[in-house]
Motif scaffolding. Structure first.
Motif, PDB file in Angstrom:
ATOM      1  N   ILE A 109      15.315  40.201   5.555  1.00 39.39           N
ATOM      2  CA  ILE A 109      16.593  40.660   6.095  1.00 39.39           C
ATOM      3  C   ILE A 109      17.554  39.471   6.167  1.00 39.39           C
ATOM      4  CG2 ILE A 109      17.738  41.557   8.162  1.00 39.39           C
ATOM      5  CD1 ILE A 109      15.180  43.223   8.673  1.00 39.39           C
ATOM      6  N   VAL A 110      18.794  39.710   5.739  1.00 42.50           N
ATOM      7  CA  VAL A 110      19.829  38.683   5.806  1.00 42.50           C
ATOM      8  C   VAL A 110      20.709  38.942   7.027  1.00 42.50           C
ATOM      9  CG1 VAL A 110      21.836  37.689   4.646  1.00 42.50           C
ATOM     10  CG2 VAL A 110      19.810  38.358   3.310  1.00 42.50           C
ATOM     11  N   HIS A 111      20.877  37.918   7.862  1.00 43.22           N
ATOM     12  CA  HIS A 111      21.675  38.045   9.081  1.00 43.22           C
ATOM     13  C   HIS A 111      23.070  37.507   8.836  1.00 43.22           C
ATOM     14  CE1 HIS A 111      17.615  38.677  10.463  1.00 43.22           C
ATOM     15  NE2 HIS A 111      18.072  39.125  11.603  1.00 43.22           N
ATOM     16  N   VAL A 112      24.048  38.323   9.194  1.00 37.79           N
ATOM     17  CA  VAL A 112      25.447  37.967   8.964  1.00 37.79           C
ATOM     18  C   VAL A 112      26.212  38.042  10.285  1.00 37.79           C
ATOM     19  CG1 VAL A 112      25.485  38.719   6.554  1.00 37.79           C
ATOM     20  CG2 VAL A 112      25.995  40.381   8.363  1.00 37.79           C
ATOM     21  N   ALA A 113      27.360  37.320  10.309  1.00 39.48           N
ATOM     22  CA  ALA A 113      28.179  37.312  11.521  1.00 39.48           C
ATOM     23  C   ALA A 113      28.791  38.687  11.757  1.00 39.48           C
ATOM     24  CB  ALA A 113      29.261  36.250  11.413  1.00 39.48           C
ATOM     25  N   GLY A 114      29.143  39.382  10.677  1.00 48.39           N
ATOM     26  CA  GLY A 114      29.760  40.696  10.831  1.00 48.39           C
ATOM     27  C   GLY A 114      30.205  41.247   9.491  1.00 48.39           C
ATOM     28  N   LEU A 115      31.135  42.206   9.573  1.00 48.92           N
ATOM     29  CA  LEU A 115      31.574  42.951   8.389  1.00 48.92           C
ATOM     30  C   LEU A 115      32.072  42.053   7.259  1.00 48.92           C
ATOM     31  CD1 LEU A 115      32.312  45.618   6.986  1.00 48.92           C
ATOM     32  CD2 LEU A 115      34.446  45.629   8.288  1.00 48.92           C
TER      33      LEU A 115
ATOM     34  N   GLN B 190      31.453  38.957   6.364  1.00 43.84           N
ATOM     35  CA  GLN B 190      30.388  38.265   5.631  1.00 43.84           C
ATOM     36  C   GLN B 190      29.525  39.266   4.859  1.00 43.84           C
ATOM     37  OE1 GLN B 190      27.669  35.795   7.958  1.00 43.84           O
ATOM     38  NE2 GLN B 190      27.917  34.131   6.470  1.00 43.84           N
ATOM     39  N   ALA B 191      29.322  40.451   5.432  1.00 48.22           N
ATOM     40  CA  ALA B 191      28.554  41.486   4.734  1.00 48.22           C
ATOM     41  C   ALA B 191      29.238  41.853   3.413  1.00 48.22           C
ATOM     42  CB  ALA B 191      28.390  42.716   5.619  1.00 48.22           C
ATOM     43  N   ARG B 192      30.550  41.986   3.450  1.00 53.91           N
ATOM     44  CA  ARG B 192      31.305  42.359   2.237  1.00 53.91           C
ATOM     45  C   ARG B 192      31.216  41.305   1.133  1.00 53.91           C
ATOM     46  NH1 ARG B 192      33.610  46.995   2.777  1.00 53.91           N
ATOM     47  NH2 ARG B 192      34.856  47.619   4.579  1.00 53.91           N
ATOM     48  N   GLU B 193      30.999  40.030   1.520  1.00 52.99           N
ATOM     49  CA  GLU B 193      30.853  38.983   0.505  1.00 52.99           C
ATOM     50  C   GLU B 193      29.545  39.127  -0.259  1.00 52.99           C
ATOM     51  OE1 GLU B 193      31.035  35.200   2.431  1.00 52.99           O
ATOM     52  OE2 GLU B 193      32.999  35.618   3.313  1.00 52.99           O
TER      53      GLU B 193
END
Ligand code: AMP
Ligand code: MG
Length: 323
Positions: A66-72, A74-77
């Motif tokens: 699982i990749v943890h992202v700060a939010g939307l 970073q997810a879109r990148e």
């Protein structure tokens, strides 16, 4: 480097989080508290750093992280967000909810993170330490649970050290147990927007689904690694979350050689929740399994836990631990 050096136990204050960020930047492995369980983080854009996660855990390399992202943003990148995925990332995150979505072509993730799959599992964790760490890093963090593969997941810093001491660089110690105590709910959101539950967890998919999407979605038995057998992901483990002793489930009483994990009125040698709260039971489950593993009794019995709400996720993990 993992495998030989001392693992540092560092208080998760601002200074500790800054040190952890520097360690991660240079390719290190840091165990980090989240609201679910402690995660073993490495920068997700470095093949070497990601390889060290698999090595430290002894995790099979066909089992994606699982990749943890700060939010939307970073997810879109990193990924396409079909159907309701973008709205959920925007409104529901941070939360113990992982979305498996199509990988964006040319994303900077190391291929090993997704085990070479064209999909990626993304989550924004609802924990101040992990969020502060993500804010301090200009890269996403790959983070499976911070335990040797197949063992019980860690909900305290001490649980992390029990199987990874000497194999990782640092543990950020939050000083208290993880609040949810169970791994995230995993939902796959397909390119056509349809949903599939891959793993039950703290977030109730039914209510989320009713809110954001109206077509039915498949739910069903999950595989031994805690996720449903997938068309896009190979590999199945025979046992997971295992305390290393035979386990008997739905036990209304205990034999003399059994450590009994109780629930509600069935008191046991320890109790998941004397008042019968499933949330409390979820938060305490792994601590109880760690305690049972250390107990003198050679076997473990577990009282029945109702198959409703987060009880589904608890029973899922118990079945896997007993497999
Ligand atoms: P964990 O074992 O808690 O790290 O959860 C990771 C689980 O998420 C894996 O066992 C997979 O079942 C699922 N998963 C992670 N990445 C992917 C992916 N790219 N595609 C499908 N499932 C994934
Ligand atoms: Mg795990």
């Amino acid at each position: 480097m993992s495998g030989k050096n001392v693992t540092e136990l560092v208080l998760a204050d601002a200074a500790g989080i800054a040190r952890a960020a520097r360690c991660l930047e240079s390719g290190g492995l840091v165990a980090v508290p989240t609201e679910t369980v402690y995660g073993l983080a490495a920068r997700a854009d470095s093949a070497e750093a990601v390889a060290r996660i698999y090595a430290a855990k002894g995790r099979p390399d066909f089992n994606p992280l699982i990749v943890h992202v700060a939010g939307l943003a970073q997810a879109r990148e990193l990924a396409e967000l079909p159907g309701a995925a973008g709205v959920i990332a925007d409104i529901v995150w941070p939360a113990p909810l992982t979305m498996v979505v199509p990988l964006k072509p040319g994303s900077r993730l190391a291929p090993a993170v997704t085990a070479g799959l064209p999909s990626v599992a993304l989550r924004s964790p609802d924990h101040p330490v992990m969020q502060a760490l993500l804010a301090a890093c200009d890269f996403p963090l790959a983070a499976p649970s911070a335990n040797r593969s197949g063992f019980v997941s860690p909900t305290t810093a001490a649980h992390v050290l029990a199987t990874l001491d000497g194999r990782i660089d640092m543990v950020l110690d939050d000083g208290r147990p993880c609040s949810e105590g169970l791994e995230s709910t995993i939902v796959a959101i397909r390119p056509d927007g349809s949903w599939e539950e891959l793993r039950p967890g703290p977030i109730d998919l039914d209510s989320l689904h009713q809110h954001y999407w109206d077509a039915p979605y498949p739910r069903g038995p999950v595989d031994a690694e805690g996720a449903k057998p997938r068309i896009e992901a190979p590999g199945q483990m025979t046992s997971h979350y295992a305390p290393g002793k035979p386990m008997r489930l739905n036990a209304e009483w205990a034999e003399a050689d059994e450590f009994w994990i109780g629930f509600g009125g069935l008191e046991g040698d320890c109790n998941l929740s004397a008042k019968g709260s499933l949330w409390e039971a979820a938060a305490r489950l792994y601590a109880a399994l760690h305690e049972a593993a250390r107990a003198p009794q050679p076997r473990i019995a577990v009282a029945p836990v109702p198959e409703v709400g987060v009880g589904r996720a608890i029973n899922d993990r118990l079945r896997r631990a007993a497999a």
